[in-house]
Scaffold this active site. Structure first.
Site, PDB file in Angstrom:
ATOM      1  CD  GLU A 366      14.090 -54.386  24.854  1.00 23.55           C
ATOM      2  OE1 GLU A 366      15.271 -54.841  25.318  1.00 23.55           O
ATOM      3  OE2 GLU A 366      14.339 -53.238  24.788  1.00 23.55           O
ATOM      4  CB  CYS A 367       8.619 -51.922  27.850  1.00 18.87           C
ATOM      5  SG  CYS A 367       7.882 -50.488  29.126  1.00 18.87           S
TER       6      CYS A 367
END
EC number: 6.3.5.9
Length: 481
Positions: A366-367
């Site tokens: 994530e990210c």
């Protein structure tokens, strides 16, 4: 079974920048210093403030997000985090009534306060006003009768005379002044492109800042009155959330606690060995930590453990290979752009990650994790797992997202709907080959992220408590890869 209620209060403000973090963190630390077992919480998706809360209380900082998890989980997740505590302090987000754009009160501090039946303490930046403070407080008190504002803490008060004027003005409102704080530069926390600098990056300076916040609140606030206000919170008619129960397995053991008197630990996200599952699962789930990867919701580790995984933390800045026996990898949020040179220089770990991906093992990124898996970040080589390059941008991308999985992956089957949050100043330019991870419905329709081999990589931060089956699916992939 309904869990007994916990004394609690919500620290809110008319707007961002009023001093919520200073007051909430200082109050947590001051109460902990007086022997209270304090449960720390943060409204919204922010992952930086909970690090300071953990340092202040010695307990894992947890988020309460009515958008990501749904209003129905706010109470249960709160009670889960507050197990065994004497009192809970919930730091709000933005202004008291600010929530998800275009969604009314959804995800606002006011909504969470109502869901928790908790009194609100309003922190007001009084630096540029005197009598007008009464109109401001009156407006916030009267806007929603279901929100109980139980007191005001005046922040950035210039002098004794200024304090007298403010108190005289507030006498007509009928809301007690529970604290008056002067400016305290030693309690300030530095900021950069995405907010406060995380605890994991500041070492002893973070400890000193939290101690200064505690001293400021203890000196300027009526702690006895604040505790009394918290004890007046209404009973919650719900049971505590439990990772084992939602997955139909045994709950994980308690999370470790950091110490205010010691250097801050790696992010408090359930970072301890887990018991081996009864079916003999031997593969581990490696979870990125350290200064470059400071964010993962604590419930993610708890769900993975309840699904039968052994969660082991590693630091991509220091460790030259993945933990022995790694069968799955979780790369959460953080600041790889700040540490791009160090991450790039760790050739051994980058190679280890690439080999894991080639093996078909599940990877959830994530990210920050997405950036780390790209070919390069600002021209520096990363893991090269994804045919994409990443770079810093001047544009801030921020907001809640309503998304649906458009490709089967290690996390979800196509059609699974989840809500997420996006917060970054980077851009990823994809190559070809990978399928998208999500179809984002708002604010504009688009596809986002990557699904390739066992990799699910995306800018979206999601909260697995809203869809606990993703943890079970991920662990099952660890078994079969």
């Amino acid at each position: 079974m309904v869990t007994p209620s916990v004394p609690r209060l919500v620290v809110a403000a008319p707007s961002s920048g009023s001093g919520k973090t200073t007051v909430a963190t200082g109050l947590m630390a001051a109460l902990a210093g007086r022997g209270f077992a304090v449960s720390p919480h943060k409204v919204g998706p922010d992952y930086i403030d909970p690090g300071y809360h953990a340092l202040a209380t010695g307990r894992v900082g947890r988020n309460l997000d009515a958008y990501l998890c749904g209003p129905e989980l706010v109470g249960p997740l709160f009670l889960h985090g507050a197990r065994g505590c004497d009192i809970a302090v919930v730091e709000g987000v933005m202004g008291l009534y600010d929530g998800a754009a275009g969604e009314g009160e959804l995800a606002s501090t006011a909504q969470v306060a109502k869901l928790l039946r908790a009194p609100v303490v309003l922190v007001v930046d009084a630096s540029s006003q005197s009598r007008s403070v009464a109109a401001l407080v009156h407006g916030f008190v009267s806007w929603d009768p279901e929100v109980r504002v139980g007191g005001v803490i005046l922040n950035k008060v210039a002098s004794d005379r200024h304090e007298v004027l403010l108190r005289e003005a507030l006498d007509s409102v009928g809301v007690p002044v529970l604290g008056v704080l002067r400016r305290a530069p030693q309690a300030d926390v530095p900021s950069r492109h995405l907010g406060l600098v995380p605890v994991a990056e500041r070492g002893s300076r973070a400890v000193e800042a939290v101690a200064a916040m505690a001293a400021q609140v203890a000196d300027g606030c009526d702690l006895e009155a604040l505790v009394g206000l918290a004890r007046g919170a209404g009973a919650l008619g719900c049971a505590a959330w439990d990772a084992g129960e939602v997955l139909g397995s045994s709950p994980p053991p308690p999370l470790p606690v950091p110490s205010l008197g010691a250097a801050p630990p790696d992010p408090p996200v359930g970072l301890r060995p887990r018991p081996q599952a009864p079916d003999g699962l031997k593969k581990q789930v490696a979870l990125a930590g350290g200064a470059a990867f400071t964010f993962s919701y604590a419930e993610h580790s708890e769900l993975l453990a309840a699904a039968g995984a052994e969660v082991v933390v590693f630091d991509p800045l220091r460790d030259e290979e993945l933990p022995e026996g790694t069968g799955g990898l979780v790369l959460g949020g953080g600041f790889p752009e700040v540490y791009a040179a160090e991450l790039s220089a760790n050739d051994g770990l980058r190679k280890s990650v690439a080999e894991l991906v080639v093996s078909g093992a599940p990877v959830a990124a994530e990210c920050a994790g997405l950036l780390y898996l790209c070919r390069e970040l600002d021209g520096l080589p990363m893991c090269g797992v994804l045919d994409a390059s990443a770079r810093m941008s001047q544009r801030l991308t921020l907001g809640y997202r309503d998304a649906v999985a458009v490709s089967d992956s290690a996390l979800a089957v196509a059609g699974t709907r989840m809500r997420g949050h996006e917060f970054h100043r980077t851009v990823v330019e994809p190559g070809a080959g990978a399928a998208p991870a999500w179809g984002v419905r708002a604010p504009e329709r688009r596809v986002e992220g990557f699904v390739e081999r066992g990799v699910h990589a995306s800018y979206l931060h999601t909260h697995w408590a809203s869809e606990p089956g993703v943890a079970r699916r991920f662990v099952e992939r660890c078994r079969t890869s």
